[in-house]
Write an enzyme that holds these catalytic residues in place. Structure first.
Site, PDB file in Angstrom:
ATOM      1  N   ASP A 154      -8.557  -9.023   3.796  1.00  0.00           N
ATOM      2  CA  ASP A 154      -8.052  -7.961   4.805  1.00  0.00           C
ATOM      3  C   ASP A 154      -9.183  -7.783   5.730  1.00  0.00           C
ATOM      4  O   ASP A 154     -10.207  -7.015   5.807  1.00  0.00           O
ATOM      5  CB  ASP A 154      -8.250  -6.478   4.065  1.00  0.00           C
ATOM      6  CG  ASP A 154      -7.398  -5.524   4.809  1.00  0.00           C
ATOM      7  OD1 ASP A 154      -7.064  -5.983   5.845  1.00  0.00           O
ATOM      8  OD2 ASP A 154      -7.645  -4.390   4.508  1.00  0.00           O
TER       9      ASP A 154
ATOM     10  N   GLU B 177     -12.792  -2.527  11.636  1.00  0.00           N
ATOM     11  CA  GLU B 177     -12.548  -1.764  10.636  1.00  0.00           C
ATOM     12  C   GLU B 177     -13.762  -2.146   9.530  1.00  0.00           C
ATOM     13  O   GLU B 177     -14.418  -1.155   8.977  1.00  0.00           O
ATOM     14  CB  GLU B 177     -11.178  -1.667   9.796  1.00  0.00           C
ATOM     15  CG  GLU B 177     -10.996  -1.121   8.463  1.00  0.00           C
ATOM     16  CD  GLU B 177      -9.622  -1.360   7.973  1.00  0.00           C
ATOM     17  OE1 GLU B 177      -8.748  -1.942   8.524  1.00  0.00           O
ATOM     18  OE2 GLU B 177      -9.618  -1.013   6.911  1.00  0.00           O
TER      19      GLU B 177
ATOM     20  N   GLU C  85       1.096  -1.268  -0.149  1.00  0.00           N
ATOM     21  CA  GLU C  85      -0.120   0.116   0.069  1.00  0.00           C
ATOM     22  C   GLU C  85       0.787   1.419   0.048  1.00  0.00           C
ATOM     23  O   GLU C  85       0.457   2.137   0.674  1.00  0.00           O
ATOM     24  CB  GLU C  85      -1.040   0.134   1.370  1.00  0.00           C
ATOM     25  CG  GLU C  85      -1.902  -1.086   1.105  1.00  0.00           C
ATOM     26  CD  GLU C  85      -2.887  -1.466   2.158  1.00  0.00           C
ATOM     27  OE1 GLU C  85      -2.772  -0.533   3.264  1.00  0.00           O
ATOM     28  OE2 GLU C  85      -4.130  -1.577   1.903  1.00  0.00           O
TER      29      GLU C  85
ATOM     30  N   ARG D 248       5.538  -7.987   7.781  1.00  0.00           N
ATOM     31  CA  ARG D 248       4.275  -8.262   7.634  1.00  0.00           C
ATOM     32  C   ARG D 248       4.025  -8.692   5.981  1.00  0.00           C
ATOM     33  O   ARG D 248       4.875  -8.297   5.225  1.00  0.00           O
ATOM     34  CB  ARG D 248       3.491  -7.045   7.705  1.00  0.00           C
ATOM     35  CG  ARG D 248       3.220  -6.430   9.116  1.00  0.00           C
ATOM     36  CD  ARG D 248       2.550  -5.275   9.341  1.00  0.00           C
ATOM     37  NE  ARG D 248       0.816  -5.394   9.408  1.00  0.00           N
ATOM     38  CZ  ARG D 248       0.145  -4.919   8.507  1.00  0.00           C
ATOM     39  NH1 ARG D 248       0.642  -4.161   7.558  1.00  0.00           N
ATOM     40  NH2 ARG D 248      -1.061  -5.208   8.903  1.00  0.00           N
TER      41      ARG D 248
HETATM   42  C1  GCU Z   1      -6.008  -2.237   5.644  1.00  0.00           C
HETATM   43  C2  GCU Z   1      -6.184  -0.741   6.135  1.00  0.00           C
HETATM   44  C3  GCU Z   1      -5.131   0.057   6.361  1.00  0.00           C
HETATM   45  C4  GCU Z   1      -4.062  -0.574   6.816  1.00  0.00           C
HETATM   46  C5  GCU Z   1      -3.838  -1.946   6.199  1.00  0.00           C
HETATM   47  C6  GCU Z   1      -2.529  -2.649   6.804  1.00  0.00           C
HETATM   48  O1  GCU Z   1      -5.834  -2.032   4.320  1.00  0.00           O
HETATM   49  O2  GCU Z   1      -7.113  -0.276   5.534  1.00  0.00           O
HETATM   50  O3  GCU Z   1      -5.740   1.062   7.109  1.00  0.00           O
HETATM   51  O4  GCU Z   1      -2.849   0.248   6.900  1.00  0.00           O
HETATM   52  O5  GCU Z   1      -4.793  -2.867   6.239  1.00  0.00           O
HETATM   53  O6  GCU Z   1      -2.802  -3.705   7.557  1.00  0.00           O
HETATM   54  O7  GCU Z   1      -1.453  -2.620   6.610  1.00  0.00           O
END
Ligand code: GCU
Length: 749
Positions: A389, A417, A315, A348
């Site tokens: 997720d 979430e 991300e 991770r």
């Molecule tokens: C999800 C979440 C993010 C978080 C990500 C992660 O996508 O929406 O806010 O940063 O998980 O676990 O890194």
């Protein structure tokens, strides 16, 4: 006081009235509760119970002094004095004494020659014995922290009204590292936080250490949590700057007596951003030297520092792939720096890329599986429970059982979430047990996720379970009273994965609200049912990731315009004229083949359980389900079943009013009303959308959504919670013609 005195003189009230008035001012009514004390309330038990327990807990005997022993002594005196409504202090050995310690700290314990060998550093023994002719209870352990854990366990027995006259309880944790990841930002906001701001007040540290830190640490320790990472996994590089390390060191000092080590989330590009190097390439000797120097510096200030959590090449975060290195190369350079100090890297596995057209559910496995055996032994590959997720339900991540030469840590999410956030009551230990009990079949029957995680399946020494924290600075810590049960349950399960979700719920309810059997017997089933309810009204039959953009609050199954294709709900449900669901069988993305052969066959074949159906199959709208109903009818039935469950939860809670204080009851009552309204919103919006593909009528007895699809698409939430700095695109789908009240963008009443 002065005012009262004057009043009493003026009115010439009798002395006894005067005293009563003062007492009534000083006394906090037993009913005034706001959740701050969590499950450690220690309110006086009813008189009959006090009479039963008082002779069995008369004094606390602790020899020697050490921070964790002192914490144990303080907790016992506080807890027993509160519960038994009389001062229970340190004192000599008498009948009913509670004698605590280790063979090293306490000659009394040493003299008893207790069987402590198999209990490790953290385990404890609670036993009723005779000492110098007195009937006492000993709480003994090999390490001081075990004494603290045992003390909490002893208090729990009393708090839940268990018999304590003839105790022989031995307990040791199943998993070594039991860690909460706080996703807190240094500016005080929390990523996916629904309980206020961060508890960590970095600005005032180290000069002012908020007493809440120690209260939180007590709560963590009471359920055996022994590590916390302090900051968001999407990490701020400042976290490693010396000014912050000084603050972290002060926090570590507060947490240490409670057995909690601190960890930090770090940014892979720190050598460049902080160290001003030209590269963060893990193969570069200057980068290796930089990590070593940084880590050595941290350990000089925090000798028991736990290590790092790293979100890399995920991300938008930087990572080793930026330098054509593998995830293992990235993890190992940091692991090597930590190794001499006994530190750990939690690396991770939540990686997926918009540039990779492969099914997002397959990407982490594809990237990590070939690296099995290449990670250092102080690295954990931290893997979410499912491959997408933290959805209301996911099949277990295929990495569990597929990385035999790697330490795998299970990551679950306490902060809800994707499960309705603060105001939906969803008791998460049910979800986690489903994951832990899942048989991966990796080494034949019995290869459960529990056995992967505790290291026993592959003979790993190290083991870890990680939870994304739901803690904030709200008065009740977690935003909702029932979210405390997830914090409690996470720790209890990580300690003992054999506990059932029901047992944990019983304990928590008894300690938090009431031990009245009528209360417990009504509320435990409500909590257990709550998980299936959210699956039913949000994502039944294996649907997933249909939430609105960004804040993930509310339904958005129609969303198809995000720049990253694999973040669009339409990507996940694949609805079309033929049917619904993501074909992940060998005719589709073939994600099923990432599982052990018997599971792969189950998931790809006709016997797949309904609950995973649309995760793995694209199913015709009129497909005949196991029930004999069509897929469409079954879907509608599940949505409505979810709403019925929430209505039932509300009825149950309404009937619980006499059992608990008004403040906590009313808050939950209001939240359940919100939950029902939002469950209805989810159901109606989803049906309105999917029927544009199915073109099938509603099954008999099931009402159509009261509005058309345009209405649901137009509901606009500019600032959903939990996403600092995120604003939804303004009025994207606002219809030209809202209803006469101009109300078309509201969640329907
Ligand atoms: C999800 C979440 C993010 C978080 C990500 C992660 O996508 O929406 O806010 O940063 O998980 O676990 O890194």
């Amino acid at each position: 006081m002065e005012g009262l005195a004057r009043w009493s003189m003026r009115k010439k009230a009798p002395a006894c009235l005067f005293v009563a008035a003062i007492l009534s001012l000083l006394a906090v009514p037993a009913s005034a509760e706001d959740g701050y004390d969590l499950w450690l309330r220690y309110r006086p038990m009813e008189a009959s119970a006090q009479a039963q327990y008082r002779p069995l807990a008369t004094t606390v005997v602790s020899q020697g002094a050490a921070p964790s022993l002192d914490a144990a002594k303080a907790e016992l005196t506080r807890g027993l004095s509160g519960l038994l409504d009389k001062p229970v202090r340190s004192g000599p050995v008498t009948d009913g004494a509670v004698v605590i310690g280790t063979p090293v700290s306490s000659p009394l314990i040493a003299g008893l020659n207790l069987p402590l060998n198999s209990l490790g550093k953290e385990g404890y023994l609670i036993r009723s014995v005779s000492l110098d002719g007195h009937a006492v209870t000993v709480i003994a352990a090999n390490g001081d922290i075990g004494v603290l854990y045992g003390s909490f366990a002893f208090l729990r027995l009393i708090q839940t009204h268990q018999a304590i006259a003839h105790l022989d309880v031995a307990s040791a944790p199943r998993v070594k590292l039991r860690i909460l990841n706080h996703w807190d930002n240094l500016d005080g906001t929390i990523e996916r936080g629904y309980a206020g701001h961060s508890v960590f007040d970095w600005q005032k540290m180290p000069y002012y250490m908020d007493p809440r830190y120690a209260v939180m640490a007590r709560a963590d320790a009471s359920v055996g949590i022994n590590g916390i990472s302090l900051n968001n996994v999407s990490a701020d590089v400042w976290m490693l700057a010396p000014m912050y390390i000084g603050k972290v060191s002060a926090l570590a000092d507060v947490l240490r007596p409670y057995g909690i080590r601190v960890y930090l989330s770090i940014k892979f590009s720190a050598p460049v951003e902080l160290g001003k190097l030209k590269t963060a390439d893990p193969a570069d000797p200057a980068v290796q030297a930089w990590w070593k120097k940084e880590v050595d510096g941290i350990y000089r200030r925090i000798p028991d520092f736990g290590g790092f959590v790293v979100k890399a090449n995920s991300e938008g975060q930087p990572g080793p792939r930026d330098y054509n290195r593998t995830q293992a190369d990235g993890a190992n350079v940091i692991a090597d720096a930590l190794k001499p100090h006994g530190g750990t890297v939690f690396w991770r596995a939540f990686v997926y890329s918009e540039k990779d057209p492969t099914d997002r559910a397959k990407q982490a496995y594809n990237e990590f599986k070939p690296l099995d055996g290449q990670f250092r032994d102080n690295v954990f590959v931290q893997t979410k429970n499912g491959a997408i997720d933290f959805q209301p339900r996911e099949p277990t991540h295929p990495m569990f059982g597929a990385m035999p030469k790697t330490n795998l840590a299970l990551e679950v999410q306490l902060t809800k979430e994707y499960l309705g956030q603060t105001t939906h009551l969803v008791y998460l230990p049910v979800l986690w047990k489903e994951v832990l009990d899942w048989d991966t079949m990796a080494k034949g029957k019995g290869s459960t996720v529990t056995r992967v995680i505790d290291g026993s399946l592959e003979g790993h020494d190290n083991s870890a379970m990680v939870g994304v924290s739901n803690i904030g600075d709200d008065r009740n810590w977690t935003g909702a009273q029932f979210s405390q049960a997830d914090w409690y349950g996470f720790g209890r399960l990580a300690w003992d994965m054999n506990l059932s979700a029901e047992e944990i719920a019983r304990e928590w309810l008894g300690m938090t609200f009431s031990n009245d059997p009528a209360f417990i017997n009504a509320v435990v089933p409500m909590m257990i049912a709550s998980r299936e309810a959210v699956v039913d009204y949000m994502t039944p039959l294996g649907l997933h990731h249909l939430m609105a953009t960004g804040h993930h609050y509310g339904p958005g199954p129609w969303v198809d315009d995000l720049p990253r294709p694999e973040q669009n709900p339409v990507y996940f449900h694949q609805a079309d004229a033929k049917g619904l669901g993501f074909d992940r069988t060998p005719t589709g993305s073939d994600a099923t083949s990432q599982y052990a052969p018997p599971i792969a066959r189950l998931f790809a074949g006709p016997d797949i359980p309904d609950r995973y159906l649309l995760w793995f199959h694209h199913v015709a709208w009129d497909h005949k389900m196991k029930s004999g109903r069509t897929l469409w009818d079954e879907l509608v039935l599940h949505y409505d079943r979810g709403i019925d469950s929430v209505r039932q939860m509300r009825r149950t809670w309404d009937a619980m009013k006499p059992f608990i204080d008004a403040e906590r009851w009313s808050q939950e009552s209001a939240f359940l009303a919100i939950q029902e309204k939002e469950a209805q919103w989810w159901r109606d919006a989803s049906i309105a959308y999917f029927e544009t593909f199915s073109h099938m009528p509603m099954p008999d007895g099931h009402a159509p959504p009261p509005h058309d699809l345009a209405y649901y698409k137009a509901i606009y939430i500019p600032y959903g919670p939990g996403r600092p700095g995120y604003t939804a695109a303004p009025f994207r789908n606002l219809p030209k013609d809202p209803d006469e009240n101009g109300n078309a963008v509201q969640i329907p009443e």
